[in-house]
Design a protein around this motif. Structure first.
Motif, PDB file in Angstrom:
ATOM      1  N   ALA A  55     -34.237 -63.334  62.869  1.00  0.00           N
ATOM      2  CA  ALA A  55     -33.105 -62.255  62.678  1.00  0.00           C
ATOM      3  C   ALA A  55     -32.928 -61.501  63.917  1.00  0.00           C
ATOM      4  O   ALA A  55     -31.791 -61.237  64.544  1.00  0.00           O
ATOM      5  N   ILE A  59     -29.570 -61.613  66.291  1.00  0.00           N
ATOM      6  CA  ILE A  59     -28.737 -60.362  66.745  1.00  0.00           C
ATOM      7  C   ILE A  59     -28.418 -60.389  68.088  1.00  0.00           C
ATOM      8  O   ILE A  59     -27.301 -60.040  68.703  1.00  0.00           O
ATOM      9  N   SER A  62     -25.906 -62.830  68.891  1.00  0.00           N
ATOM     10  CA  SER A  62     -24.325 -62.095  68.723  1.00  0.00           C
ATOM     11  C   SER A  62     -23.886 -61.352  69.493  1.00  0.00           C
ATOM     12  O   SER A  62     -22.963 -61.103  70.007  1.00  0.00           O
ATOM     13  N   VAL A  63     -24.927 -60.388  70.138  1.00  0.00           N
ATOM     14  CA  VAL A  63     -24.336 -59.377  71.046  1.00  0.00           C
ATOM     15  C   VAL A  63     -24.055 -59.718  72.366  1.00  0.00           C
ATOM     16  O   VAL A  63     -23.012 -59.584  73.038  1.00  0.00           O
TER      17      VAL A  63
END
Length: 194
Positions: A55, A59, A62-63
């Motif tokens: 996870a 994250i 994606s950032v």
């Protein structure tokens, strides 16, 4: 088999638990050996690994991807704007040269005779058509519009053509000027220069 006491030793306080989790996240699975010898412990370990590694990795990915996409989009937009500005400047320069060629008597204006002479000269006509991407009818419309405007301005004794036609306001509304505006602007600039 690991004794439950080792699990208690690794997770007996918040500080020890955080350090054990830090070791676990860096690949040291020895700290959970006492927990993973039961089915419930294995399920907890798998859930922790999914949440902590996968996870967080998703994250972070994606950032970073979003920032890269934003930066590349901004750079691409700047490149497009620079290219448009360069093309616009080249078109204006070509139009100025062409209008000087059309203005046979060097009067600073293009008479109706000079205009029709340009339309009859296939080389000049095709050059003007290529620069503006306008056909014969549209070019004649622009000429008519400009000739009426210039005639009216001369009758009124106006000295500042750009202010009367409010070209600055027109430029603000047309960030990517179309061919008619470019033709009008260059024609008026040519009149002002001479």
């Amino acid at each position: 088999d690991q004794k439950p006491g080792e699990g208690i030793e690794n997770f007996s306080s918040v500080a020890k638990s955080l350090f054990s989790l830090f070791r676990l996240m860096n690949g040291d699975t020895d700290v959970v050996d006492s927990v993973t010898n039961t089915v419930f412990g294995q399920l907890m370990f798998a859930a922790f690994m999914v949440l902590s590694n996968w996870a967080i990795l998703a994250i972070l990915t994606s950032v970073v991807s979003d920032n890269m996409i934003t930066a590349s989009t901004k750079a691409m937009q700047e490149d497009i704007e620079n290219e448009r500005a360069t093309q616009y400047a080249q078109r204006v320069a070509r139009l100025r040269t062409l209008f000087k060629e059309i203005d046979k008597d060097q009067s600073g204006t293009i008479s109706e005779e000079e205009w029709h002479g340009m339309l009859q000269d296939s080389g000049l006509y095709h050059e003007l058509s290529d620069i503006t991407a306008l056909g014969k009818r549209e070019l004649c419309d622009v000429f008519t519009c400009l000739s009426v405007t210039v005639r009216d301005l001369k009758k009124s004794g106006a000295s500042d053509v750009a202010k009367i036609m409010d070209l600055q306001d027109l430029e603000k509304r047309h960030s990517d000027p179309d061919a008619r505006f470019l033709l009008c602007e260059t024609f008026i600039a040519h009149l002002k220069d001479d």
